[in-house]
Design a protein around this motif. Structure first.
Motif, PDB file in Angstrom:
ATOM      1  N   ILE A   1     -34.039  44.486  22.419  1.00 11.42           N
ATOM      2  CA  ILE A   1     -35.470  44.731  22.629  1.00 11.42           C
ATOM      3  C   ILE A   1     -36.262  43.451  22.394  1.00 11.42           C
ATOM      4  CG2 ILE A   1     -37.505  45.925  21.684  1.00 11.42           C
ATOM      5  CD1 ILE A   1     -35.818  47.707  23.446  1.00 11.42           C
ATOM      6  N   MET A   2     -35.924  42.720  21.328  1.00 10.22           N
ATOM      7  CA  MET A   2     -36.622  41.465  21.046  1.00 10.22           C
ATOM      8  C   MET A   2     -36.423  40.475  22.193  1.00 10.22           C
ATOM      9  SD  MET A   2     -36.039  41.262  16.883  1.00 10.22           S
ATOM     10  CE  MET A   2     -35.610  39.574  16.944  1.00 10.22           C
ATOM     11  N   GLN A   3     -35.222  40.413  22.751  1.00  7.38           N
ATOM     12  CA  GLN A   3     -34.963  39.517  23.882  1.00  7.38           C
ATOM     13  C   GLN A   3     -35.753  39.945  25.111  1.00  7.38           C
ATOM     14  OE1 GLN A   3     -30.712  39.789  24.085  1.00  7.38           O
ATOM     15  NE2 GLN A   3     -30.384  38.163  22.574  1.00  7.38           N
ATOM     16  N   LEU A   4     -35.835  41.261  25.333  1.00 10.43           N
ATOM     17  CA  LEU A   4     -36.626  41.756  26.467  1.00 10.43           C
ATOM     18  C   LEU A   4     -38.100  41.405  26.307  1.00 10.43           C
ATOM     19  CD1 LEU A   4     -35.185  45.300  27.275  1.00 10.43           C
ATOM     20  CD2 LEU A   4     -35.318  43.337  28.813  1.00 10.43           C
ATOM     21  N   VAL A   5     -38.598  41.547  25.101  1.00 12.30           N
ATOM     22  CA  VAL A   5     -40.000  41.203  24.842  1.00 12.30           C
ATOM     23  C   VAL A   5     -40.227  39.725  25.121  1.00 12.30           C
ATOM     24  CG1 VAL A   5     -41.746  40.966  23.039  1.00 12.30           C
ATOM     25  CG2 VAL A   5     -40.421  43.076  23.209  1.00 12.30           C
ATOM     26  N   GLU A   6     -39.314  38.902  24.626  1.00 11.60           N
ATOM     27  CA  GLU A   6     -39.434  37.451  24.824  1.00 11.60           C
ATOM     28  C   GLU A   6     -39.333  37.098  26.300  1.00 11.60           C
ATOM     29  OE1 GLU A   6     -37.109  33.374  23.529  1.00 11.60           O
ATOM     30  OE2 GLU A   6     -36.777  35.196  22.391  1.00 11.60           O
TER      31      GLU A   6
END
Length: 186
Positions: free
Chosen positions: A160-165
């Motif tokens: 999720i953090m990678q998708l947000v980034e």
């Protein structure tokens, strides 16, 4: 004999009800209570805040991660530098620290010290995480971010953090919080 079993059943149900109605402070209760206060700003965000550019191109792991996360609860307190408010800020940060320390949360990481810092906590087991909590504080402002989900894993959270980034976040949905933090009313 049936009367004895009936009475025993009632006693067991009463005991279970009393035990389950534990009055221990919880982060959920804290969020609900403080969301009614004018000193706090609270809002919920769904996973739709993540703009997955071309969501048809998401991998199976990314789809799984998005399905594992239900929503994010955000609560922000900002001190206005008055003596009363500064004292209240200290009281509220102490309450949050106590809830996280004395609750069922496991602290994963802590950075900073004194007046500034952050901690990341989780509730659940490594392969079945129900909640991640990020507690941030700096310059009279503190924020709590609860990432709620079903059977989340640390990998899901990283995804999720990678998708947000990678995809970006819809900043228009976050604008009320940014205005509050920056001291603007609109």
């Amino acid at each position: 004999m049936k009367t004895i079993y009936y009475l025993f059943g009632l006693v067991v149900m009463a005991v279970l009800t009393l035990v389950s109605c534990e009055s221990k402070p919880s982060l959920q209760k804290y969020f609900v209570e403080k969301s009614q206060s004018n000193e706090f700003m609270a809002f919920d965000l769904g996973t739709d805040i993540i703009k997955a550019a071309g969501s048809d191109n998401l991998s199976a792991d990314q789809e799984k991660a998005l399905k594992a996360v239900r929503k994010l609860n955000i609560l922000i307190f900002k001190s206005d530098s008055t003596d009363t408010n500064v004292v209240h800020y200290k009281e509220e940060t102490t309450k949050v620290k106590s809830i996280l320390k004395n609750g069922d949360y496991e602290e994963l990481m802590r950075v900073g010290s004194g007046k500034e810092g952050a901690s990341i906590n989780m509730l659940g087991e490594n392969d079945d995480i129900d909640e991640f909590v990020v507690f941030l504080r700096k310059d009279g402002v503190f924020g709590l971010i609860r990432v709620l989900g079903d059977e989340m894993t640390p990998t899901d959270v990283l995804t999720i953090m990678q998708l947000v980034e990678k995809s970006g976040v819809d900043m228009a949905q976050l604008q009320p919080a940014l205005n509050q933090i920056n001291g603007n009313k609109g």
